[in-house]
Design a protein around this motif. Sequence first.
Motif, PDB file in Angstrom:
ATOM      1  N   ILE A  59      47.118 -35.973 -12.552  1.00 42.50           N
ATOM      2  CA  ILE A  59      47.256 -36.094 -13.867  1.00 42.50           C
ATOM      3  C   ILE A  59      46.780 -34.856 -14.627  1.00 42.50           C
ATOM      4  N   ARG A  60      47.339 -34.469 -16.058  1.00 43.95           N
ATOM      5  CA  ARG A  60      46.980 -33.325 -16.666  1.00 43.95           C
ATOM      6  C   ARG A  60      45.538 -33.669 -17.457  1.00 43.95           C
ATOM      7  N   ARG A  61      44.742 -32.749 -17.761  1.00 47.19           N
ATOM      8  CA  ARG A  61      43.520 -32.466 -18.374  1.00 47.19           C
ATOM      9  C   ARG A  61      43.321 -33.356 -19.544  1.00 47.19           C
ATOM     10  N   ILE A  62      42.785 -34.515 -19.694  1.00 49.99           N
ATOM     11  CA  ILE A  62      42.286 -35.437 -20.851  1.00 49.99           C
ATOM     12  C   ILE A  62      41.236 -34.675 -21.735  1.00 49.99           C
ATOM     13  N   ASP A  63      41.717 -34.448 -22.651  1.00 47.82           N
ATOM     14  CA  ASP A  63      40.675 -33.838 -23.835  1.00 47.82           C
ATOM     15  C   ASP A  63      40.005 -35.063 -24.416  1.00 47.82           C
ATOM     16  N   PHE A 115      41.965 -40.772 -30.796  1.00 50.66           N
ATOM     17  CA  PHE A 115      42.824 -41.969 -30.776  1.00 50.66           C
ATOM     18  C   PHE A 115      41.827 -43.172 -31.041  1.00 50.66           C
ATOM     19  N   VAL A 116      40.772 -43.421 -30.365  1.00 52.31           N
ATOM     20  CA  VAL A 116      39.904 -44.535 -30.994  1.00 52.31           C
ATOM     21  C   VAL A 116      39.818 -44.690 -32.455  1.00 52.31           C
ATOM     22  N   ALA A 155      49.394 -36.287 -21.433  1.00 52.65           N
ATOM     23  CA  ALA A 155      48.516 -36.224 -20.184  1.00 52.65           C
ATOM     24  C   ALA A 155      48.504 -37.390 -19.476  1.00 52.65           C
ATOM     25  N   LEU A 156      48.709 -38.506 -20.144  1.00 45.84           N
ATOM     26  CA  LEU A 156      48.617 -39.830 -19.216  1.00 45.84           C
ATOM     27  C   LEU A 156      49.813 -40.252 -18.717  1.00 45.84           C
ATOM     28  N   GLY A 157      50.909 -39.596 -19.609  1.00 47.42           N
ATOM     29  CA  GLY A 157      52.519 -39.879 -19.012  1.00 47.42           C
ATOM     30  C   GLY A 157      52.832 -41.502 -19.563  1.00 47.42           C
ATOM     31  N   VAL A 158      51.986 -41.787 -20.395  1.00 47.14           N
ATOM     32  CA  VAL A 158      52.456 -43.113 -21.037  1.00 47.14           C
ATOM     33  C   VAL A 158      52.284 -43.109 -22.701  1.00 47.14           C
ATOM     34  N   GLU A 200      39.896 -49.323 -24.908  1.00 49.98           N
ATOM     35  CA  GLU A 200      38.626 -49.934 -24.501  1.00 49.98           C
ATOM     36  C   GLU A 200      37.660 -48.953 -23.847  1.00 49.98           C
ATOM     37  N   ARG A 201      38.279 -48.220 -22.821  1.00 52.40           N
ATOM     38  CA  ARG A 201      37.755 -47.344 -22.088  1.00 52.40           C
ATOM     39  C   ARG A 201      37.201 -46.173 -22.916  1.00 52.40           C
ATOM     40  N   GLY A 202      37.935 -45.820 -23.711  1.00 51.63           N
ATOM     41  CA  GLY A 202      37.876 -44.721 -24.582  1.00 51.63           C
ATOM     42  C   GLY A 202      36.559 -44.789 -25.521  1.00 51.63           C
ATOM     43  N   CYS A 203      36.305 -45.986 -25.963  1.00 53.95           N
ATOM     44  CA  CYS A 203      35.250 -46.161 -26.668  1.00 53.95           C
ATOM     45  C   CYS A 203      33.846 -46.000 -25.821  1.00 53.95           C
TER      46      CYS A 203
END
Length: 295
Positions: free
Chosen positions: A2-6, A13-14, A46-49, A70-73
């Motif tokens: 997986i690519r780096r998630i900024d 996004f949140v 980066a997430l591929g979706v 949810e996880r991002g929050c």
Amino acid sequence: MIRRIDPYSLRLFVAVVAEGSISRAAAREHIAASALSRRIAELESALGVKLLVRSPKGIELTLAGALVQERGCRIDKDLQALARDVQGLDGQVNGMVRLCANMSSLIGFLPERLHAFGTAYPAVQIAISERDTREVIRACLDDEADVGVCVKMDAPPGLESWPFAEDPLIVVMLNAHPLGGMKKLRFADAMQYPLIWVHSGGALDSLLRGQAARLSSDYTPQVVVSSFDIACRMIEAGLGIAIMPQSAATAYAGARKFSRRPLAEAWAARELRIYALRKSPRHRAVQELIEALKK
């Protein structure tokens, strides 16, 4: 792999999900809408979706988008908390404190105390947001605010609270009003005249509607406005009288044309309190702000 998630893209996004619109999220986060869209596209890459489906009606989350939201929050809150905690390790009082307060505390008491705090602790930044009392409590519980100031409520065990100020409810009217000659008024006396309601759905609105229901189940206010300064303009124009906190009346109805009379009922003796999530240890900047705001 997986690519780096900024983390910043995740935060944006949140914000888009919370606002339901890329343009509104861009305004909230002080970024151009085109740049925000590019960040979302990079996060999806980066997430591929796909995370969002755009339509004329707005945005919709995909299943993957709902999970990322949810996880991002949680991740964003953890990162913000990490930054605040690290900033306090050098022994200096600095960093960012998120303050959430209701309208009357912001009008009547907080500005001067915040100015004094800023003079004492110039390295501390305070992000202020205005919300209704119930929303202030919720923000503290959800760790979206470090400190909350609002009307006293039965708060959950997870919160600590301290006294902030007394802010009783009073009746504001023009000097020539028939009730102007009375020293103290009952709520039933005020209800005999056109009443101007402030902030429909707020804590004060709910309190007054509940008390009105006890006296007259079919009572309807003459005018409903969004703020205390507008209410005072309505009074000035002769459209009615209003019940508001003493702090708001002092700020907006201090001219000689207005009469201000206390309400006789015990429920009119409003107390404002400071709330914060129970934490040990607490970030020093947050603790110093709490100490500065205490009555």
